[in-house]
Structure formats: C-alpha cells, structure tokens
Design a protein around this motif. Structure first.
Motif, PDB file in Angstrom:
ATOM      1  N   THR A 136      29.538  -0.845 -51.399  1.00 19.78           N
ATOM      2  CA  THR A 136      29.016  -1.943 -50.570  1.00 19.78           C
ATOM      3  C   THR A 136      29.312  -3.290 -51.215  1.00 19.78           C
ATOM      4  O   THR A 136      28.547  -4.242 -51.048  1.00 19.78           O
ATOM      5  CB  THR A 136      27.494  -1.783 -50.350  1.00 19.78           C
ATOM      6  OG1 THR A 136      26.840  -1.791 -51.626  1.00 19.78           O
ATOM      7  CG2 THR A 136      27.152  -0.513 -49.605  1.00 19.78           C
ATOM      8  N   ASP A 150      28.301  -7.010 -50.125  1.00 10.47           N
ATOM      9  CA  ASP A 150      27.463  -6.850 -48.929  1.00 10.47           C
ATOM     10  C   ASP A 150      26.033  -6.488 -49.343  1.00 10.47           C
ATOM     11  O   ASP A 150      25.690  -5.317 -49.482  1.00 10.47           O
ATOM     12  CB  ASP A 150      28.071  -5.757 -48.048  1.00 10.47           C
ATOM     13  CG  ASP A 150      27.367  -5.590 -46.715  1.00 10.47           C
ATOM     14  OD1 ASP A 150      26.274  -6.154 -46.514  1.00 10.47           O
ATOM     15  OD2 ASP A 150      27.928  -4.860 -45.870  1.00 10.47           O
ATOM     16  N   SER A 195      23.905  -4.168 -46.772  1.00  5.84           N
ATOM     17  CA  SER A 195      24.323  -2.762 -46.789  1.00  5.84           C
ATOM     18  C   SER A 195      23.895  -2.082 -48.086  1.00  5.84           C
ATOM     19  O   SER A 195      23.490  -0.915 -48.082  1.00  5.84           O
ATOM     20  CB  SER A 195      25.839  -2.636 -46.620  1.00  5.84           C
ATOM     21  OG  SER A 195      26.199  -3.038 -45.320  1.00  5.84           O
ATOM     22  N   CYS A 243      27.438 -10.727 -54.649  1.00  7.64           N
ATOM     23  CA  CYS A 243      27.249 -11.116 -53.243  1.00  7.64           C
ATOM     24  C   CYS A 243      27.029 -12.615 -53.099  1.00  7.64           C
ATOM     25  O   CYS A 243      26.736 -13.107 -52.005  1.00  7.64           O
ATOM     26  CB  CYS A 243      26.055 -10.369 -52.645  1.00  7.64           C
ATOM     27  SG  CYS A 243      26.303  -8.591 -52.512  1.00  7.64           S
ATOM     28  N   CYS A 259      17.060 -10.729 -48.515  1.00  5.53           N
ATOM     29  CA  CYS A 259      18.493 -10.915 -48.780  1.00  5.53           C
ATOM     30  C   CYS A 259      19.070 -11.966 -47.846  1.00  5.53           C
ATOM     31  O   CYS A 259      19.860 -12.812 -48.265  1.00  5.53           O
ATOM     32  CB  CYS A 259      19.236  -9.599 -48.602  1.00  5.53           C
ATOM     33  SG  CYS A 259      18.959  -8.432 -49.934  1.00  5.53           S
ATOM     34  N   GLU A 277      20.896 -15.449 -48.941  1.00  7.37           N
ATOM     35  CA  GLU A 277      22.279 -15.797 -48.604  1.00  7.37           C
ATOM     36  C   GLU A 277      22.357 -17.078 -47.781  1.00  7.37           C
ATOM     37  O   GLU A 277      23.363 -17.751 -47.780  1.00  7.37           O
ATOM     38  CB  GLU A 277      22.921 -14.647 -47.818  1.00  7.37           C
ATOM     39  CG  GLU A 277      23.123 -13.408 -48.664  1.00  7.37           C
ATOM     40  CD  GLU A 277      23.699 -12.266 -47.870  1.00  7.37           C
ATOM     41  OE1 GLU A 277      24.553 -11.568 -48.439  1.00  7.37           O
ATOM     42  OE2 GLU A 277      23.314 -12.070 -46.705  1.00  7.37           O
TER      43      GLU A 277
END
Length: 193
Positions: free
Chosen positions: A77, A80, A83, A143, A188, A192
């Motif tokens: 993943t 990501d 995920s 990420c 998350c 982000e």
C-alpha cells in the motif's frame, strides 16, 4: 539435530499460544512442557534460564513476525495511507477471527503483567512496541505526513489495535476493528488535507 530444533520450535510456539490466551503468570512451565511434548531435559538444554528465557525468545519471534506483516502491508500500500490503515485493521481482525477470539497480543498480555516480569522481558516488550510502531510511522512518512504527525498517527494506530483486540475478545466480534478503521481513516484524511 532436527529433533532438537523441532522441540525448541514447539516449545516457543506453545508458549506463544498460551501467553496470548492466558498470560505469562498463569502459564506454568509444566503446562508448556506437557502441551509442547518437550522433555524437561530437552527444554533446559534449549532454555537454560527456564521460562524467562523461553518468553524472551518467544517475544523476539513474535515481534519479528509482526514487523514482517506490517512491512508487507506497507509495501503493498505504498504511498496510500487509507489503504494501509484499512489493511492493517482487516489483518488484525482476521487473526482474531481465526483464533476464535482467543488470542490477545503477546506483547500486550505481557505488558499488562510487567510488575511480575523481569527487566529483560520488560525491555523486550517495550522494544517490540517501539519497533513495530516505527514501521507504521515510516509508512505514514512515505505518504507525505510530517515526521511528528507520522509518529503520533502511528502511536494512535497501535493503541487502537491493542484496544481493539481486547474489545474483540470480550465481544467475540471483529466489529470494533471496522469502527476504529473508520475513525482512523478520518484522521488520515485530516493529516493529508
């Protein structure tokens, strides 16, 4: 030689299973010997310091496997975060279901008994949490999370996973993993954004 290695592996596997189900203190050496089929002499050949040494080696193997699982999920993943979070919760939930909700986390079970454990066991348990949390933090850094946000999100995820195991064992359902995955996904997304 293969027999010796087999007896050692059986003792470690039996200890892990029993420690995960009933804890360290409640697991006696006699029970480990009986259920692993290891003769007492063979056991002390492999673990001259007895149950404490067996627990140390059991922790080491458990942590190695846990890190391998987390690393594989991370690799699958990459980049990501949502995920990754979903897959981690799903993997831990599947393990709980496969054990019929009997297995807790070896490290959590031992950490709950820290006053009864020796300093080396305490150090290994703490190191296991630090090392596995770092794998998760590394994934979040990959990420695009800031280092501080990656570390705090990883620590929160580990705490949620450990708490989820406890609730799942009591309720005998993986529903808590799904609920926490959803909450973690919102965190998350906020990280982000």
């Amino acid at each position: 030689m293969a027999r010796r290695t087999e007896a050692r592996a059986h003792a470690i596997a039996t200890a892990e299973r029993l420690f995960r189900i009933q804890g360290y203190t409640a697991t006696g050496l006699t029970q480990i010997l009986t259920e692993s089929g290891a003769p007492k002499g063979s056991f002390y050949f492999h673990f001259p310091r007895g149950k404490a040494q067996l627990a140390e080696e059991t922790i080491d193997q458990y942590v190695t496997r846990r890190i391998a699982v987390l690393s594989e999920i991370s690799a699958n993943t990459a980049g990501d975060a949502p995920s990754f979070v979903e897959k981690v919760f799903a993997t831990f939930a599947a393990e709980m279901v496969a054990s019929n909700f009997e297995y807790g986390c070896l490290m959590q079970n031992l950490a709950n008994e820290l006053p009864a454990l020796d300093a080396e066991l305490t150090r290994r348990v703490a190191r296991g949490f630090v090392d596995s949390t770092e794998v998760i933090a590394n994934h979040f850094r990959g990420c695009g999370f800031t280092p501080a946000r990656a570390s705090s999100t990883a620590a929160a995820l580990v705490a949620a996973l450990e708490g989820a195991r406890t609730v799942a064992r009591l309720e005998r359902t993986p529903a808590i993993f799904e609920a926490l995955a959803e909450v973690s996904l919102h965190r998350c997304a906020a990280s982000e954004g």
